[in-house]
Design a protein around this motif. Structure first.
Motif, PDB file in Angstrom:
ATOM      1  N   ASN A 103      -6.904 -40.653 -11.891  1.00 32.09           N
ATOM      2  CA  ASN A 103      -7.881 -40.690 -10.796  1.00 32.09           C
ATOM      3  C   ASN A 103      -8.016 -39.325 -10.119  1.00 32.09           C
ATOM      4  O   ASN A 103      -9.115 -38.899  -9.757  1.00 32.09           O
ATOM      5  CB  ASN A 103      -7.478 -41.739  -9.758  1.00 32.09           C
ATOM      6  N   PHE A 104      -6.881 -38.636  -9.961  1.00 31.20           N
ATOM      7  CA  PHE A 104      -6.894 -37.344  -9.274  1.00 31.20           C
ATOM      8  C   PHE A 104      -7.628 -36.275 -10.091  1.00 31.20           C
ATOM      9  O   PHE A 104      -8.444 -35.516  -9.567  1.00 31.20           O
ATOM     10  CB  PHE A 104      -5.458 -36.887  -8.998  1.00 31.20           C
ATOM     11  N   PHE A 105      -7.349 -36.223 -11.390  1.00 32.62           N
ATOM     12  CA  PHE A 105      -7.909 -35.148 -12.214  1.00 32.62           C
ATOM     13  C   PHE A 105      -9.330 -35.439 -12.720  1.00 32.62           C
ATOM     14  O   PHE A 105     -10.048 -34.515 -13.104  1.00 32.62           O
ATOM     15  CB  PHE A 105      -6.990 -34.868 -13.412  1.00 32.62           C
ATOM     16  N   THR A 106      -9.730 -36.707 -12.740  1.00 31.09           N
ATOM     17  CA  THR A 106     -11.058 -37.043 -13.267  1.00 31.09           C
ATOM     18  C   THR A 106     -11.988 -37.634 -12.223  1.00 31.09           C
ATOM     19  O   THR A 106     -13.132 -37.958 -12.544  1.00 31.09           O
ATOM     20  CB  THR A 106     -10.924 -38.046 -14.427  1.00 31.09           C
ATOM     21  N   ASN A 107     -11.488 -37.791 -10.986  1.00 29.75           N
ATOM     22  CA  ASN A 107     -12.268 -38.418  -9.916  1.00 29.75           C
ATOM     23  C   ASN A 107     -12.665 -39.856 -10.256  1.00 29.75           C
ATOM     24  O   ASN A 107     -13.664 -40.375  -9.752  1.00 29.75           O
ATOM     25  CB  ASN A 107     -13.536 -37.598  -9.616  1.00 29.75           C
ATOM     26  N   ALA A 108     -11.886 -40.465 -11.134  1.00 29.48           N
ATOM     27  CA  ALA A 108     -12.121 -41.884 -11.444  1.00 29.48           C
ATOM     28  C   ALA A 108     -11.569 -42.745 -10.318  1.00 29.48           C
ATOM     29  O   ALA A 108     -10.874 -42.257  -9.418  1.00 29.48           O
ATOM     30  CB  ALA A 108     -11.454 -42.239 -12.769  1.00 29.48           C
ATOM     31  N   GLU A 109     -11.882 -44.010 -10.362  1.00 31.31           N
ATOM     32  CA  GLU A 109     -11.400 -44.946  -9.339  1.00 31.31           C
ATOM     33  C   GLU A 109     -10.756 -46.154 -10.001  1.00 31.31           C
ATOM     34  O   GLU A 109     -11.067 -47.306  -9.695  1.00 31.31           O
ATOM     35  CB  GLU A 109     -12.548 -45.368  -8.427  1.00 31.31           C
ATOM     36  N   LEU A 110      -9.864 -45.870 -10.927  1.00 36.73           N
ATOM     37  CA  LEU A 110      -9.164 -46.963 -11.605  1.00 36.73           C
ATOM     38  C   LEU A 110      -8.233 -47.656 -10.618  1.00 36.73           C
ATOM     39  O   LEU A 110      -7.539 -47.007  -9.845  1.00 36.73           O
ATOM     40  CB  LEU A 110      -8.354 -46.417 -12.778  1.00 36.73           C
ATOM     41  N   PRO A 111      -8.183 -48.978 -10.615  1.00 39.13           N
ATOM     42  CA  PRO A 111      -7.332 -49.702  -9.653  1.00 39.13           C
ATOM     43  C   PRO A 111      -5.851 -49.584 -10.011  1.00 39.13           C
ATOM     44  O   PRO A 111      -5.470 -49.588 -11.189  1.00 39.13           O
ATOM     45  CB  PRO A 111      -7.804 -51.154  -9.783  1.00 39.13           C
ATOM     46  N   MET A 112      -5.031 -49.456  -9.003  1.00 38.52           N
ATOM     47  CA  MET A 112      -3.576 -49.424  -9.192  1.00 38.52           C
ATOM     48  C   MET A 112      -3.068 -50.837  -9.498  1.00 38.52           C
ATOM     49  O   MET A 112      -3.631 -51.836  -9.054  1.00 38.52           O
ATOM     50  CB  MET A 112      -2.892 -48.894  -7.938  1.00 38.52           C
ATOM     51  N   LEU A 113      -1.985 -50.906 -10.259  1.00 37.24           N
ATOM     52  CA  LEU A 113      -1.395 -52.207 -10.591  1.00 37.24           C
ATOM     53  C   LEU A 113      -0.446 -52.693  -9.495  1.00 37.24           C
ATOM     54  O   LEU A 113      -0.260 -53.895  -9.326  1.00 37.24           O
ATOM     55  CB  LEU A 113      -0.647 -52.111 -11.924  1.00 37.24           C
ATOM     56  N   HIS A 114       0.204 -51.764  -8.807  1.00 38.38           N
ATOM     57  CA  HIS A 114       1.143 -52.078  -7.722  1.00 38.38           C
ATOM     58  C   HIS A 114       2.236 -53.046  -8.184  1.00 38.38           C
ATOM     59  O   HIS A 114       2.559 -54.026  -7.516  1.00 38.38           O
ATOM     60  CB  HIS A 114       0.405 -52.668  -6.518  1.00 38.38           C
ATOM     61  N   LEU A 115       2.790 -52.760  -9.346  1.00 36.42           N
ATOM     62  CA  LEU A 115       3.881 -53.580  -9.867  1.00 36.42           C
ATOM     63  C   LEU A 115       5.193 -53.176  -9.208  1.00 36.42           C
ATOM     64  O   LEU A 115       5.457 -51.986  -8.998  1.00 36.42           O
ATOM     65  CB  LEU A 115       4.000 -53.412 -11.379  1.00 36.42           C
ATOM     66  N   VAL A 116       6.012 -54.159  -8.879  1.00 34.11           N
ATOM     67  CA  VAL A 116       7.337 -53.879  -8.330  1.00 34.11           C
ATOM     68  C   VAL A 116       8.258 -53.485  -9.481  1.00 34.11           C
ATOM     69  O   VAL A 116       8.281 -54.146 -10.525  1.00 34.11           O
ATOM     70  CB  VAL A 116       7.906 -55.107  -7.590  1.00 34.11           C
ATOM     71  N   LEU A 117       8.993 -52.393  -9.305  1.00 30.40           N
ATOM     72  CA  LEU A 117       9.875 -51.913 -10.363  1.00 30.40           C
ATOM     73  C   LEU A 117      11.013 -52.902 -10.595  1.00 30.40           C
ATOM     74  O   LEU A 117      11.811 -53.172  -9.696  1.00 30.40           O
ATOM     75  CB  LEU A 117      10.458 -50.551  -9.977  1.00 30.40           C
TER      76      LEU A 117
END
Length: 502
Positions: A103-117
C-alpha cells in the motif's frame, strides 16, 4: 499463563507434576509421554484457545509428511512441506506487514487482515521444518506419534524456545530417563527455575520502566538528552539480557524436573570478544538453525569471500525478520550481518599477519569485549525502538548529537538519578563477574552441550561460585525465590517474556 505467573506456579505445575510422579511410580512410559503432551496443549490453550487447532493441524500435517518422506525420499515433497510451514508464518505473522508495504509503495488500498499472531508459531514451525529436513536426510528412520507430539509441544520450550532438534529430545523420552535421579532433578530443576524467576521478576522487570520511559520519550519528543539516551539504551540492554536468560533458566529447570535436559541456549553473550562469539552465545539454538538450515544450504563460506558475506547478510536479514514484522527488526538483522562481515574480514587480515599486535593480550581482549558490547548496544536500540525516528533520537542522544529536545518531558521521565546508575552498575556486576546459571550448576550437568560451553569459558574470569545440594545453598536459592514471589504479588499484572512476541 507465563512461567512467572501465580497461575502457573500454583494451579498448573502442582497437578501436572503430581500426575507425572504417579505415572512414574507405575512405570508407564507411554502414559508419561501422553500426559506431558496433554498438559502442554492445555498450557498452550490457556493463552488463545482459538489457535490450538492451528497447532494441532500443523502437527498432524507435518507428521503425515514425515511418514510420506520415510517411504519416498522426494525432494519435491520436502519442498512442499517447508513451503506449507513457511506459508503459515507468512500469513499469520507477515501478511499485514507485506500488505502495508504494498500500500505504501504503490498507493494501493488493500485491506489489512489484522490477524492475531498465534503464540509460538515461529518456534514450533522451525522445529517442524527441522524434523522434515532430518527425515529427508535419513537422520530419522522412525518416530512414533506420541514422542513426536511431545517433541513439538513440550511446554518448557514450546512458547519461546530453545528451538530443539529431534535428536536432542526424542531419545530422552524413555522410562529410564523419567525414572533417573528424581531428587537430583528436583534440586537442579528447582534451583534453575528459582534463579530464572528472580532474573525475570526482580532484575528484568525492575529495570524495564527506565527503558520504556526513555524509548517512549524518543517517539514523542524532538530529541533525547545524552544521559537519558544512555540510561534507556543500557536499561534495555540489561532488561533483555535478564528477561531472556531468565526464561532460558526457567525452561531448563522445568524440563529437568521431568528428567529432560534441553540444549544450551544462552551463555553470557555480553562477555563475547567478537560478534561471531556473541552469536555463539546469544539464542544459540536459533543461530544453529539459521546456520544449518539456511546459511550452509546457500553455500556458507564455500563459494569465496564475496558470496560468503552475501550469505551472511541474507541469513541475518531473515533472522531479523523472524523476530518481528517490522523494518526496524530487518535493519537490526542487517546491522548484525554487517558486523559479522567486518568481523570475518578483520579475522582474515589478522590470520595473514596484516594487523600488528600493538597492545598486550589482556588489553586487546578487553578492547575487543568493549567494542563488541558497544556494537551490540547500538543494534539493540533498533531492536527496541518502535520506529526509525525513535531509534535515531536515542542514538543521536547517546553520541551527543541531540541539539533539540524538550526538557520538560525529560523531567517527567525522572530517570536521571543516582539510584538508576547504581542499579545499572549492580546489573553489570552480575553480568560480568558472576557465573551464569548453567555454570553455577555445572557439576550436575544442567544442559545438553555442557562440555562445549565449559571449553569456551576457559579464558573468562568470574567468581568461582558453584551450587551443590546443601542446606546453605538451599536457603540461598529459597531466598531468591521468596523475593521473586513477593515481588510477583506486588505487581499489578505479570509481564510477558520479551521473546514471547516473536
Amino acid at each position: 499463563m507465563v512461567f512467572s505467573s501465580l497461575e502457573f506456579i500454583y494451579l498448573f505445575m502442582p497437578p501436572v507434576f503430581a500426575v507425572y510422579l504417579l505415572l512414574r511410580y507405575l512405570k508407564w512410559e507411554t502414559g508419561i509421554i501422553w500426559w506431558l503432551s496433554i498438559a502442554s496443549l492445555g498450557f498452550y490453550a490457556w493463552w488463545t484457545p482459538v489457535y490450538l487447532p492451528l497447532l494441532l493441524g500443523s502437527l498432524l500435517v507435518n507428521y503425515g509428511l514425515h511418514r510420506a518422506l520415510l517411504k519416498m525420499r522426494s525432494k519435491a515433497l520436502l519442498i512442499a512441506g517447508i513451503a506449507f510451514n513457511l506459508a503459515l508464518i507468512a500469513v499469520f505473522k507477515y501478511a499485514d506487514f507485506f500488505i502495508g508495504n504494498v500500500n505504501f509503495f504503490t498507493n494501493a488500498e488493500l485491506p489489512m487482515l489484522h490477524l492475531v499472531l498465534p503464540l509460538a508459531i515461529s518456534f514450533f514451525t522451525f522445529q517442524l521444518i527441522s524434523f522434515l529436513v532430518d527425515t529427508y536426510k535419513g537422520n530419522i528412520t522412525s518416530c512414533d506419534f506420541a514422542r513426536y507430539t511431545l517433541f513439538v509441544v513440550f511446554f518448557p520450550q514450546l512458547i519461546a524456545g530453545p528451538i530443539v532438534m529431534q535428536k536432542e529430545t526424542i531419545p530422552q523420552f524413555r522410562l529410564t530417563n523419567f525414572q533417573n535421579k528424581l531428587l537430583t532433578n528436583l534440586a537442579v530443576g528447582g534451583t534453575l527455575f528459582a534463579i530464572g524467576l528472580f532474573k525475570k521478576i526482580v532484575l528484568a522487570d525492575g529495570i524495564a520502566p527506565y527503558a520504556n520511559s526513555v524509548f517512549n520519550l524518543a517517539e514523542t519528543a524532538n530529541g533525547v538528552p545524552l544521559e537519558a539516551a544512555w540510561i534507556g539504551a543500557l536499561a534495555y540492554t540489561f532488561q533483555l539480557y535478564f528477561d531472556f536468560s531468565g526464561y532460558c533458566d526457567m525452561a531448563l529447570g522445568l524440563a529437568r524436573l521431568f528428567g529432560i535436559r534441553l540444549p544450551v541456549n544462552f551463555n553470557s553473550p555480553y562477555k563475547a570478544t567478537s560478534i561471531s562469539d556473541f552469536w555463539r552465545r546469544w539464542h544459540i539454538t536459533l543461530s544453529h538453525f539459521l546456520r544449518d538450515y539456511l546459511y550452509i544450504p546457500m553455500g556458507g563460506n564455500r563459494c569465496g569471500p564475496i558470496q560468503r558475506y552475501a550469505n551472511l547478510m541474507i541469513t541475518m536479514l531473515l533472522g531479523g525478520l523472524w523476530h518481528g514484522a517490522s523494518w526496524t527488526f530487518v535493519f537490526w538483522g542487517g546491522l548484525h550481518g554487517a558486523y559479522l562481515g567486518i568481523n570475518h574480514a578483520w579475522g582474515a587480515l589478522c590470520e595473514k599477519g596484516y594487523v600488528p599486535s600493538l597492545v598486550p593480550a589482556w588489553l586487546g581482549n578487553l578492547l575487543a569485549r568493549g567494542i563488541t558490547l558497544l556494537a551490540v548496544i547500538v543494534a539493540w536500540v533498533f531492536f527496541r525502538a518502535q520506529s526509525f525516528d525513535g531509534a535515531s533520537g536515542i542514538l543521536a542522544g547517546m553520541f551527543g548529537l541531540s541539539t533539540v529536545y524538550e526538557p520538560e518531558l525529560w523531567t517527567n521521565v525522572e530517570t536521571a538519578t543516582l539510584s538508576v546508575w547504581a542499579s545499572l552498575a549492580c546489573l553489570a556486576a552480575i553480568v560480568f563477574f558472576l557465573p551464569n546459571a548453567i555454570e553455577f550448576t555445572e557439576n550436575y550437568n544442567p544442559v545438553l552441550g555442557l562440555k562445549k560451553l565449559l571449553a569456551q569459558r576457559k579464558t573468562e574470569g568470574f567468581l568461582p561460585l558453584r551450587w551443590r545440594p546443601s542446606t546453605g545453598w538451599a536457603m540461598a536459592v529459597s531466598a531468591l525465590f521468596a523475593v521473586a514471589m513477593v515481588q510477583t504479588y506486588r505487581l499489578a499484572e505479570i509481564t510477558e517474556f520479551i521473546y514471547f512476541n516473536f
